[in-house]
Enzyme design. Structure first.
Site, PDB file in Angstrom:
ATOM      1  N   GLY A  64      -7.570  -4.975 -20.548  1.00 20.30           N
ATOM      2  CA  GLY A  64      -6.307  -5.692 -20.688  1.00 20.30           C
ATOM      3  C   GLY A  64      -5.279  -4.899 -21.461  1.00 20.30           C
ATOM      4  O   GLY A  64      -5.388  -3.682 -21.608  1.00 20.30           O
ATOM      5  N   HIS A  68     -13.511   8.998 -22.110  1.00 22.78           N
ATOM      6  CA  HIS A  68     -12.692   7.894 -21.603  1.00 22.78           C
ATOM      7  C   HIS A  68     -11.198   8.094 -21.804  1.00 22.78           C
ATOM      8  O   HIS A  68     -10.421   7.980 -20.861  1.00 22.78           O
ATOM      9  CB  HIS A  68     -13.138   6.612 -22.301  1.00 22.78           C
ATOM     10  CG  HIS A  68     -12.410   5.379 -21.869  1.00 22.78           C
ATOM     11  ND1 HIS A  68     -12.396   4.953 -20.549  1.00 22.78           N
ATOM     12  CD2 HIS A  68     -11.671   4.484 -22.573  1.00 22.78           C
ATOM     13  CE1 HIS A  68     -11.672   3.839 -20.466  1.00 22.78           C
ATOM     14  NE2 HIS A  68     -11.214   3.540 -21.657  1.00 22.78           N
ATOM     15  N   SER A 120       1.833   8.994 -11.011  1.00 29.32           N
ATOM     16  CA  SER A 120       2.164   7.690 -10.426  1.00 29.32           C
ATOM     17  C   SER A 120       1.390   6.549 -11.064  1.00 29.32           C
ATOM     18  O   SER A 120       1.177   5.515 -10.430  1.00 29.32           O
ATOM     19  CB  SER A 120       1.881   7.715  -8.914  1.00 29.32           C
ATOM     20  OG  SER A 120       0.498   7.945  -8.661  1.00 29.32           O
ATOM     21  N   GLY A 121       0.968   6.708 -12.328  1.00 33.76           N
ATOM     22  CA  GLY A 121       0.297   5.632 -13.026  1.00 33.76           C
ATOM     23  C   GLY A 121       1.289   4.623 -13.584  1.00 33.76           C
ATOM     24  O   GLY A 121       2.481   4.640 -13.254  1.00 33.76           O
ATOM     25  N   LYS A 129      -0.464  13.009  -7.335  1.00 32.39           N
ATOM     26  CA  LYS A 129      -1.387  14.120  -7.063  1.00 32.39           C
ATOM     27  C   LYS A 129      -2.209  13.873  -5.806  1.00 32.39           C
ATOM     28  O   LYS A 129      -2.420  14.775  -4.990  1.00 32.39           O
ATOM     29  CB  LYS A 129      -2.304  14.295  -8.268  1.00 32.39           C
ATOM     30  CG  LYS A 129      -3.224  15.490  -8.215  1.00 32.39           C
ATOM     31  CD  LYS A 129      -3.977  15.568  -9.537  1.00 32.39           C
ATOM     32  CE  LYS A 129      -4.890  16.751  -9.599  1.00 32.39           C
ATOM     33  NZ  LYS A 129      -5.582  16.835 -10.903  1.00 32.39           N
ATOM     34  N   GLU A 187     -11.139  -7.770 -28.479  1.00 34.07           N
ATOM     35  CA  GLU A 187     -11.920  -6.553 -28.262  1.00 34.07           C
ATOM     36  C   GLU A 187     -12.172  -5.863 -29.596  1.00 34.07           C
ATOM     37  O   GLU A 187     -11.650  -6.274 -30.633  1.00 34.07           O
ATOM     38  CB  GLU A 187     -11.199  -5.611 -27.283  1.00 34.07           C
ATOM     39  CG  GLU A 187     -11.119  -6.178 -25.871  1.00 34.07           C
ATOM     40  CD  GLU A 187     -10.448  -5.253 -24.889  1.00 34.07           C
ATOM     41  OE1 GLU A 187     -10.578  -5.514 -23.681  1.00 34.07           O
ATOM     42  OE2 GLU A 187      -9.786  -4.280 -25.308  1.00 34.07           O
ATOM     43  N   GLN A 202      -9.811  -1.983 -16.963  1.00 33.48           N
ATOM     44  CA  GLN A 202     -10.373  -3.323 -16.781  1.00 33.48           C
ATOM     45  C   GLN A 202      -9.908  -4.312 -17.847  1.00 33.48           C
ATOM     46  O   GLN A 202      -9.448  -5.410 -17.537  1.00 33.48           O
ATOM     47  CB  GLN A 202     -11.911  -3.252 -16.815  1.00 33.48           C
ATOM     48  CG  GLN A 202     -12.526  -2.468 -15.690  1.00 33.48           C
ATOM     49  CD  GLN A 202     -14.034  -2.339 -15.865  1.00 33.48           C
ATOM     50  OE1 GLN A 202     -14.576  -2.599 -16.933  1.00 33.48           O
ATOM     51  NE2 GLN A 202     -14.703  -1.915 -14.821  1.00 33.48           N
ATOM     52  N   ARG A 208      -8.223   5.567 -30.669  1.00 36.08           N
ATOM     53  CA  ARG A 208      -7.390   4.521 -30.072  1.00 36.08           C
ATOM     54  C   ARG A 208      -8.006   3.138 -30.258  1.00 36.08           C
ATOM     55  O   ARG A 208      -9.193   2.944 -30.015  1.00 36.08           O
ATOM     56  CB  ARG A 208      -7.188   4.785 -28.580  1.00 36.08           C
ATOM     57  CG  ARG A 208      -6.435   3.675 -27.863  1.00 36.08           C
ATOM     58  CD  ARG A 208      -6.175   4.032 -26.427  1.00 36.08           C
ATOM     59  NE  ARG A 208      -7.370   4.086 -25.607  1.00 36.08           N
ATOM     60  CZ  ARG A 208      -7.892   3.039 -24.963  1.00 36.08           C
ATOM     61  NH1 ARG A 208      -7.330   1.844 -25.071  1.00 36.08           N
ATOM     62  NH2 ARG A 208      -8.961   3.187 -24.208  1.00 36.08           N
ATOM     63  N   ARG A 210     -14.347   1.831 -31.424  1.00 34.92           N
ATOM     64  CA  ARG A 210     -15.075   2.537 -30.381  1.00 34.92           C
ATOM     65  C   ARG A 210     -15.795   3.795 -30.865  1.00 34.92           C
ATOM     66  O   ARG A 210     -16.892   4.109 -30.392  1.00 34.92           O
ATOM     67  CB  ARG A 210     -14.117   2.913 -29.239  1.00 34.92           C
ATOM     68  CG  ARG A 210     -13.751   1.733 -28.376  1.00 34.92           C
ATOM     69  CD  ARG A 210     -12.823   2.132 -27.259  1.00 34.92           C
ATOM     70  NE  ARG A 210     -12.554   0.991 -26.391  1.00 34.92           N
ATOM     71  CZ  ARG A 210     -11.706   1.017 -25.388  1.00 34.92           C
ATOM     72  NH1 ARG A 210     -11.034   2.110 -25.116  1.00 34.92           N
ATOM     73  NH2 ARG A 210     -11.522  -0.054 -24.635  1.00 34.92           N
ATOM     74  N   HIS A 267     -15.832   6.127 -24.370  1.00 36.83           N
ATOM     75  CA  HIS A 267     -16.040   4.690 -24.230  1.00 36.83           C
ATOM     76  C   HIS A 267     -17.525   4.418 -24.401  1.00 36.83           C
ATOM     77  O   HIS A 267     -18.357   5.085 -23.785  1.00 36.83           O
ATOM     78  CB  HIS A 267     -15.564   4.193 -22.871  1.00 36.83           C
ATOM     79  CG  HIS A 267     -15.397   2.711 -22.810  1.00 36.83           C
ATOM     80  ND1 HIS A 267     -16.476   1.848 -22.808  1.00 36.83           N
ATOM     81  CD2 HIS A 267     -14.293   1.923 -22.791  1.00 36.83           C
ATOM     82  CE1 HIS A 267     -16.037   0.607 -22.780  1.00 36.83           C
ATOM     83  NE2 HIS A 267     -14.720   0.616 -22.767  1.00 36.83           N
TER      84      HIS A 267
END
Length: 537
Positions: free
Chosen positions: A49, A351, A13-14, A35, A119, A47, A386, A290, A244
């Site tokens: 964006g 992450h 359900s994301g 779940k 970012e 958080q 990513r 990252r 992360h």
């Protein structure tokens, strides 16, 4: 055993699952399984964006190249181009669904222009955001729209157990393996339900809980990946778990993320001596990709014997920080940290999983009738690492592409005419044994953190693999002989995902992107995916 039939079954359900539900609801009945609560997702915790080219100063080609560079040679360029070129349209979808983004402020007054931040790894400011809770804003607006639609059935606290394939419906079926639905445990009642659908979509998110320290929600146990593996789908690149760089380091805060957007606005990483250290590792300093930032922090901590490093925001205006990052500011205050006056203690944490169920750019897996979207899928967008804020973008683009393909084949989709065989499992349980389940869960997560963490070696990986084989045998025994329970289901899935992750890491004889092995420091000449299939590892 309760049975449900639908045109589309979405497990998860994301953001990816809800976006697909909204796109498919006009065509037929959609069932969405959550779940836990519908709001218990990684999406809600996002958080920073969502990345999209929205400025005349920016370009699609720049976003594409930034993504390819971050992916360290393993991205599928056709997929990257497909997703990034359609990003502005997916942003418009969000706006049409009622999502708000922060607007640019000029001279103390808000304009009609969307505010963009930058970012790590991005050449331009292209991150749309809503304060420091972008994922929460997107998810709540999508969920509100989904609740309004009569063709969408939302079912909370249904833990998917296994996918159902045609052979389990009719043992004489000579057709290739086809997915026709799933069995799921209703955790409130302990009853197993059967869900049958013309199309089944995995939108179960990532697998951060395979590691001891993670920014993920407690249910991110790689369920979709493990279920797809068990029915024979290809799984790829599980060695690429992105750490992360900056999670809050505090004894009472286990998984609170400190967004990369803070570094995008000028935050500086410093060590225990107060020295800015990132420039010696990468010319972009604290805005490096990252994987580089996480390894650099890990090295600084080991070199100094310190438990954390710090993110210094004190040079920025205090009012700006409180307005731009209200959630982070208030949460830090709860732990006695005033980010406007003192550096924030941070450490890396598991992450985002760049690997997953192998799909094409539309989310189609190897198994007819089974699709995978969002973080569950390995589409080729992220490659070996990513790029920041491409994750929510992938949720929307995979959901959109999947919906377009399903629309084209809608009239040819057929449901099975007979019901799957009833779920069969032991009904007796020994509650005393649940403590062993918890112990194995903790052992896997600690083992993965210590042996399969930011920096790896052949010896550590081999030791992890040996221990995981024993754990898998133990888990199989518990699963086969105990009454079904959510803890056992999650243990079964994290054990499988952990084992496959170590197998992928051992097969990769190089260091690339997130995967850093001190015994194989160089890149191999030809980039390749690490693919595992049940029965062939």
């Amino acid at each position: 055993m309760p049975k449900y039939r639908s045109d589309v079954l979405i497990i998860g359900s994301g953001t990816a699952g809800l976006a697909l539900a909204l796109k498919m609801a006009p065509l037929g009945k959609v069932v969405v399984l959550a779940k836990e609560k519908l709001t218990d997702t990684n999406s809600e915790m996002s958080q920073g964006g969502i990345a999209a080219v929205m400025s005349d100063e920016d370009s699609f080609e720049s976003h594409i190249q930034d993504t390819l560079v971050a992916g360290a040679g393993l991205c599928r360029e056709t997929v990257v181009r497909n997703y990034i070129m359609q990003a502005p349209e997916r942003i418009q979808d969000l706006i049409n669904w009622g999502v708000h983004f922060d607007l640019r402020n000029k001279g103390g007054e808000e304009t009609e222009e969307i505010d963009l931040t930058r970012e790590g790894g991005h050449s331009f400011r292209r991150i749309l955001h809503f304060e420091d809770q972008t994922g929460f804003e997107i998810h709540r607006k999508l969920l509100a729209r989904v609740r309004e639609h009569s063709n969408i059935v939302l079912m909370e606290r249904f833990n998917a157990i296994d996918l159902i394939v045609n052979k389990e419906v009719d043992a004489t079926d000579m057709a290739p393996t086809t997915c026709v639905g799933c069995y799921a445990l209703a955790t409130d009642t302990g009853e197993v339900h059967t869900f049958v659908a013309k199309t089944t979509v995995l939108a179960t998110g990532g697998a951060g809980k395979v590691y001891l320290y993670t920014s993920n929600w407690s249910g991110a146990t790689g369920d979709g990946i493990a279920m797809a593996y068990r029915v024979g789908a290809r799984i790829a690149n599980l060695e690429f778990m992105q750490f992360h760089p900056t999670c809050l380091y505090h004894k009472d805060a286990r998984n609170f993320l400190i967004s990369e957007a803070l570094r995008g606005e000028g935050g500086e990483l410093i060590n225990s001596k107060g020295e800015a250290f990132m420039k010696k590792y990468h010319p972009l300093g604290s805005l490096a990709p990252r994987d580089i930032v996480a390894r650099s922090i890990d090295n600084e901590m080991k070199r100094a014997g310190s438990e954390c490093v710090y993110l210094d925001m004190t040079k920025l205006d205090a009012d700006f920080l409180k307005h731009r990052f209200p959630t982070i500011h208030n949460t830090c205050l709860q732990f006695g940290i005033d980010m406007t006056r003192q550096p924030i203690p941070v450490v890396p944490a598991a992450h985002y999983l760049c690997g997953g169920v192998v799909t094409d750019e539309n989310g189609r897996t190897d198994i007819p009738g089974l699709w995978a979207i969002g973080e569950t899928a390995c589409t080729g967008l992220h490659g070996a690492n990513r790029l920041a804020s491409n994750s929510l973008l992938e949720c929307l683009t995979t959901a959109h592409n999947c919906s377009e393909q399903l629309r084209k084949s809608w009239n040819s989709l057929t449901a099975i005419a007979i019901d799957p065989k009833p779920w069969s499992h032991p009904e007796e349980s020994n509650d005393d044994e649940m403590i062993v389940i918890t112990a194995m869960w903790e052992e896997i997560r600690r083992l993965m953190w210590n042996y399969m963490g930011i920096v790896r070696s052949n010896k550590r990986l081999e030791r992890a693999q040996h221990r995981l084989k024993n754990i898998l045998d133990e888990v199989k025994e518990y699963y086969s002989n105990m009454k079904i329970h959510s803890d056992i289901l999650e243990l079964r899935n994290i054990a499988i995902v952990a084992d496959l992750s170590v197998e992928c890491a051992l097969r990769r004889k190089e260091s690339r992107g997130i995967h850093y092995n001190i015994d194989h420091l160089d890149k191999e000449p030809a980039p390749h995916d690490t693919i595992v299939v049940r029965g062939l590892i």
